[in-house]
Write a protein that holds these residues in place. Structure first.
Motif, PDB file in Angstrom:
ATOM      1  N   ASN A  77      -2.733  -3.077   3.589  1.00 26.62           N
ATOM      2  CA  ASN A  77      -3.393  -1.901   2.810  1.00 26.62           C
ATOM      3  C   ASN A  77      -3.297  -0.697   3.540  1.00 26.62           C
ATOM      4  O   ASN A  77      -4.164  -0.255   4.558  1.00 26.62           O
ATOM      5  CB  ASN A  77      -4.792  -1.925   2.556  1.00 26.62           C
ATOM      6  CG  ASN A  77      -5.369  -1.026   1.825  1.00 26.62           C
ATOM      7  OD1 ASN A  77      -4.885   0.080   1.332  1.00 26.62           O
ATOM      8  ND2 ASN A  77      -7.084  -0.756   1.902  1.00 26.62           N
ATOM      9  N   PRO A  78      -1.959   0.030   3.651  1.00 25.96           N
ATOM     10  CA  PRO A  78      -1.567   1.019   4.567  1.00 25.96           C
ATOM     11  C   PRO A  78      -2.309   2.125   4.151  1.00 25.96           C
ATOM     12  O   PRO A  78      -2.558   2.678   3.112  1.00 25.96           O
ATOM     13  CB  PRO A  78      -0.130   1.030   4.731  1.00 25.96           C
ATOM     14  CG  PRO A  78       0.098   0.845   3.219  1.00 25.96           C
ATOM     15  CD  PRO A  78      -0.904  -0.394   2.765  1.00 25.96           C
ATOM     16  N   PRO A  79      -2.279   3.487   5.097  1.00 21.92           N
ATOM     17  CA  PRO A  79      -2.549   4.838   4.521  1.00 21.92           C
ATOM     18  C   PRO A  79      -1.648   5.225   3.445  1.00 21.92           C
ATOM     19  O   PRO A  79      -0.234   4.838   3.523  1.00 21.92           O
ATOM     20  CB  PRO A  79      -2.275   5.677   5.808  1.00 21.92           C
ATOM     21  CG  PRO A  79      -2.340   4.730   6.988  1.00 21.92           C
ATOM     22  CD  PRO A  79      -1.809   3.593   6.281  1.00 21.92           C
ATOM     23  N   TYR A  80      -1.993   5.634   2.303  1.00 20.64           N
ATOM     24  CA  TYR A  80      -0.942   5.937   1.057  1.00 20.64           C
ATOM     25  C   TYR A  80      -1.343   7.246   0.565  1.00 20.64           C
ATOM     26  O   TYR A  80      -0.920   7.824  -0.619  1.00 20.64           O
ATOM     27  CB  TYR A  80      -0.823   5.007   0.353  1.00 20.64           C
ATOM     28  CG  TYR A  80      -2.551   4.509  -0.255  1.00 20.64           C
ATOM     29  CD1 TYR A  80      -2.991   5.355  -1.219  1.00 20.64           C
ATOM     30  CD2 TYR A  80      -2.624   3.220  -0.073  1.00 20.64           C
ATOM     31  CE1 TYR A  80      -4.123   4.595  -1.845  1.00 20.64           C
ATOM     32  CE2 TYR A  80      -3.809   2.607  -0.177  1.00 20.64           C
ATOM     33  CZ  TYR A  80      -4.666   3.391  -1.333  1.00 20.64           C
ATOM     34  OH  TYR A  80      -5.824   2.962  -2.052  1.00 20.64           O
ATOM     35  N   LEU A 106       6.134  -9.685   0.661  1.00 25.74           N
ATOM     36  CA  LEU A 106       5.756  -8.635   0.903  1.00 25.74           C
ATOM     37  C   LEU A 106       4.635  -8.007  -0.291  1.00 25.74           C
ATOM     38  O   LEU A 106       5.182  -7.718  -1.346  1.00 25.74           O
ATOM     39  CB  LEU A 106       6.483  -7.616   1.448  1.00 25.74           C
ATOM     40  CG  LEU A 106       6.205  -6.220   1.563  1.00 25.74           C
ATOM     41  CD1 LEU A 106       4.968  -6.074   2.866  1.00 25.74           C
ATOM     42  CD2 LEU A 106       7.484  -5.195   2.044  1.00 25.74           C
ATOM     43  N   LEU A 107       3.414  -7.831   0.003  1.00 24.66           N
ATOM     44  CA  LEU A 107       2.457  -7.319  -0.646  1.00 24.66           C
ATOM     45  C   LEU A 107       1.642  -6.049  -0.334  1.00 24.66           C
ATOM     46  O   LEU A 107       1.109  -6.009   0.937  1.00 24.66           O
ATOM     47  CB  LEU A 107       1.312  -8.295  -1.136  1.00 24.66           C
ATOM     48  CG  LEU A 107       2.128  -9.714  -1.559  1.00 24.66           C
ATOM     49  CD1 LEU A 107       0.955 -10.665  -2.017  1.00 24.66           C
ATOM     50  CD2 LEU A 107       2.871  -9.773  -2.962  1.00 24.66           C
ATOM     51  N   LEU A 108       1.641  -5.049  -1.092  1.00 26.64           N
ATOM     52  CA  LEU A 108       1.168  -3.582  -0.649  1.00 26.64           C
ATOM     53  C   LEU A 108       0.309  -3.149  -1.524  1.00 26.64           C
ATOM     54  O   LEU A 108       0.545  -3.049  -2.699  1.00 26.64           O
ATOM     55  CB  LEU A 108       2.091  -2.703  -0.400  1.00 26.64           C
ATOM     56  CG  LEU A 108       3.345  -3.306   0.601  1.00 26.64           C
ATOM     57  CD1 LEU A 108       4.576  -2.265   0.509  1.00 26.64           C
ATOM     58  CD2 LEU A 108       2.924  -2.926   2.081  1.00 26.64           C
ATOM     59  N   GLU A 109      -0.784  -2.509  -0.793  1.00 26.89           N
ATOM     60  CA  GLU A 109      -1.631  -1.935  -1.755  1.00 26.89           C
ATOM     61  C   GLU A 109      -1.241  -0.401  -1.606  1.00 26.89           C
ATOM     62  O   GLU A 109      -0.940   0.277  -0.786  1.00 26.89           O
ATOM     63  CB  GLU A 109      -3.203  -1.711  -1.024  1.00 26.89           C
ATOM     64  CG  GLU A 109      -4.175  -0.907  -1.933  1.00 26.89           C
ATOM     65  CD  GLU A 109      -5.808  -1.305  -1.740  1.00 26.89           C
ATOM     66  OE1 GLU A 109      -6.296  -0.292  -2.062  1.00 26.89           O
ATOM     67  OE2 GLU A 109      -6.054  -2.193  -0.974  1.00 26.89           O
TER      68      GLU A 109
END
Length: 282
Positions: A188-191, A237-240
């Motif tokens: 859950n990176p900065p977005y 690879l799973l990304l919020e």
């Protein structure tokens, strides 16, 4: 009958907090916090609504309501945040975990279901929420977690120790310092885009954990670029990401060569996470 200036009972304390602009749930949780009681004891408030509010509790409540009305996250005020059935300690060194992120945990558990003792890494772990939720739900998983901030890692390690969950934490900027092969990489990176109109409402939280370039996707691009070197064939690879970023993230994943690219919706029906499977070129 008006709300008293100095509430003398538990029920009056809740009404006093709501009269100052707080939602009912926040008012209840702050009254419990002022009384030194758990957030799980909301039913206690009904049974004890005529109990006298101690003077010290009112002083604590007054300060807490002032902070909440000023936009400070509830988790920073109480020092705790519930996430995926866990009680996490949080403070201004980390973002407060959001319920939306539980979608990412659910998806990770789904893709790892057929793989006993799978190896998974949580990037930008913050409070450790994702990594600890995965380990708590699947004790057989080998869970690693990285964060660039030593201050954040101190919070995550303390949570892991208190919850007695064996997660390997290390300092690293995204996948720098990671070791593979991994069955899943989650983050859950900065977005949030720099200059986004929502940022003024988030001033209490660390900016470095929120923003990522002019379109909010710089860190996601870095992770997508790095991930194939660490994933085993068939790994995910799973990304919020942000509420309107799913098409862009899917395009980045597809362009990088990921297969079965898709998105998952949160409880509000918003495409909250995107991901894909990495298959080693033959």
């Amino acid at each position: 009958m008006g709300t008293p200036q100095t509430p003398s009972t538990v029920a009056q304390a809740q009404a006093w907090a709501q009269a100052r602009g707080l939602e009912r749930l926040d008012a209840q949780l702050l009254v419990l916090h002022a009384l030194g009681r758990s957030a799980h004891e909301r039913a206690w408030l009904l049974v004890h609504d005529t109990d006298t509010l101690p003077e010290a509790a009112h002083a604590t409540l007054q300060d807490s309501v002032r902070r909440r009305a000023g936009g400070e996250p509830l988790g920073y005020i109480t020092g705790h945040q519930a996430f995926y059935g866990l009680d996490l300690a949080v403070d201004a060194r980390v973002l407060v975990p959001r319920p939306d992120t539980e979608t990412l945990v659910d998806w990770t558990l789904d893709v790892l279901t057929p793989t006993p003792s799978a190896s998974v890494i949580d990037l930008g772990t913050g409070s450790g929420a994702i990594a600890l939720a995965l380990k708590h739900t699947r004790p057989d998983l080998r869970v690693h977690a990285l964060d660039a901030s030593e201050a954040a890692l101190a919070v995550a390690r303390a949570n892991a120790q208190r919850l007695q969950l064996d997660v390997a934490f290390a300092q690293g900027n995204w996948l720098d310092g990671a070791t593979g092969p991994l069955d899943a990489i989650v983050s859950n990176p900065p977005y949030i885009a720099e200059g986004d109109r929502h940022l003024p409402a988030l001033t209490h939280e660390p900016l470095s954990a929120l923003t990522s370039g002019t379109d909010g996707l710089d860190d996601i691009r870095t992770i997508i670029d790095q991930a194939p070197r660490y994933l085993r064939s068939g790994g995910w690879l799973l990304l919020e990401h942000g509420y309107d970023q799913a098409p862009s993230v899917r395009a980045l994943l597809t362009h990088a060569g990921f297969q079965d690219v898709q998105s998952r919706r949160d409880l509000a029906g918003i495409e909250r996470c995107s991901g894909g499977k990495w298959l080693q070129p033959s």
